[in-house]
Design an enzyme around this catalytic site. Structure first.
Site, PDB file in Angstrom:
ATOM      1  N   CYS A   1      -4.003  -0.570  -2.238  1.00 27.56           N
ATOM      2  CA  CYS A   1      -4.214   0.870  -2.325  1.00 27.56           C
ATOM      3  C   CYS A   1      -4.261   1.267  -3.787  1.00 27.56           C
ATOM      4  CB  CYS A   1      -3.069   1.579  -1.594  1.00 27.56           C
ATOM      5  SG  CYS A   1      -2.977   3.356  -1.870  1.00 27.56           S
TER       6      CYS A   1
ATOM      7  N   CYS B   1       0.874  -1.171   0.000  1.00 25.04           N
ATOM      8  CA  CYS B   1       0.000   0.000   0.000  1.00 25.04           C
ATOM      9  C   CYS B   1       0.913   1.222   0.000  1.00 25.04           C
ATOM     10  CB  CYS B   1      -0.985  -0.012   1.170  1.00 25.04           C
ATOM     11  SG  CYS B   1      -0.256   0.201   2.805  1.00 25.04           S
TER      12      CYS B   1
ATOM     13  N   CYS C   1       3.392   0.835  -8.210  1.00 24.05           N
ATOM     14  CA  CYS C   1       4.084  -0.336  -7.670  1.00 24.05           C
ATOM     15  C   CYS C   1       5.055  -0.896  -8.707  1.00 24.05           C
ATOM     16  CB  CYS C   1       3.071  -1.406  -7.269  1.00 24.05           C
ATOM     17  SG  CYS C   1       3.816  -2.859  -6.475  1.00 24.05           S
TER      18      CYS C   1
END
Length: 252
Positions: free
Chosen positions: A192, A118, A199
């Site tokens: 998230c 996250c 990411c």
């Protein structure tokens, strides 16, 4: 002998349509936006939206606004509702077909490696890491990280894990996802919407999934005031974790 006429269970009515079944199967692996489902399924946005609305009205699918782009919504499978309705459909056909709604635990002797990501790694991903380790033990190698980690764990994340699950993460500290760049994982799960967009990739890992879970600390209220939100978030993550276990078994 005349058989009484029975209504077809709602789960069967909803899931029997080929496109709706395809959407349910897709959402069983993670959360998606409509435009992503349009691309993956190859049908028009209007048709996808129509069938998603039927699935939502039937209680099989839920949606929430993206925290990255408020114009978007992420759809996800209501796993407990699906389990209960599927079990009810079996029981309606024959009492002996009542299904056990509890997913099986990991049976493989080879630990699965899982990373939860996250933004801050102070609440959602840390809670997910703790709960997966709690349920799977040594049968899983699990870590969590953040794209912009906070200095320390959120007090309510520590509190909810200790109070609701008997897990202590008070000594744990958030880590940056970049510190794991050399690691390889069987599954990477972002929790998230913002973290999903940034990411990093981890090479040729077996699976990727997104769980669109709002930040329980987003309101910025006092810890006691927002604690119920942390309880609800932890409960949702725990449900997803329980249904993740058989998927990890299947990939090993």
């Amino acid at each position: 002998m005349e058989l009484s006429r029975q209504l077809v269970p709602s789960f069967v009515q909803l899931a029997a349509h080929p496109l709706r079944w395809q959407l349910l199967a897709m959402l069983s692996g993670g959360d998606y936006r409509v435009r992503e489902m349009v691309t993956l399924v190859g049908e028009s946005q209007n048709l996808i939206s129509y069938h998603l609305r039927l699935l939502r009205d039937g209680g099989l699918v839920r949606a929430n606004r993206s925290s990255f782009d408020g114009r978007d919504s992420y759809y996800h499978l209501d796993l407990d509702s699906c389990s209960q309705m599927l079990a009810g459909a079996g029981a309606a056909l024959h009492p002996a077909l009542v299904m056990n709604p509890t997913p099986p635990k990991l049976g493989s002797t080879t630990p699965a490696s899982v990373l939860f990501v996250c933004t801050g790694n102070s609440a959602r991903s840390a809670i997910a890491e703790a709960l997966l380790r709690h349920h799977a033990g040594a049968r899983v190698d699990v870590l969590s990280a953040g794209t912009r980690p906070r200095p320390e764990m959120h007090p309510n994340a520590v509190r909810v894990l200790r109070g609701e699950f008997g897990i202590d993460i008070s000594d744990q500290r958030p880590r940056h996802v970049d510190t794991l760049a050399d690691r390889r994982f069987d599954r990477v799960i972002t929790l998230c919407d913002k973290a999903r967009e940034v990411c990093p990739e981890f090479g040729d890992f077996t699976g990727w999934a997104h769980w669109s879970i709002p930040d329980p600390a987003a309101s910025g209220g006092a810890d006691d005031d927002i604690y119920p939100t942390f309880q609800a978030t932890a409960a949702e993550i725990d449900t997803r974790i329980r249904y993740l276990l058989p998927m990890l078994t299947a990939q090993l």
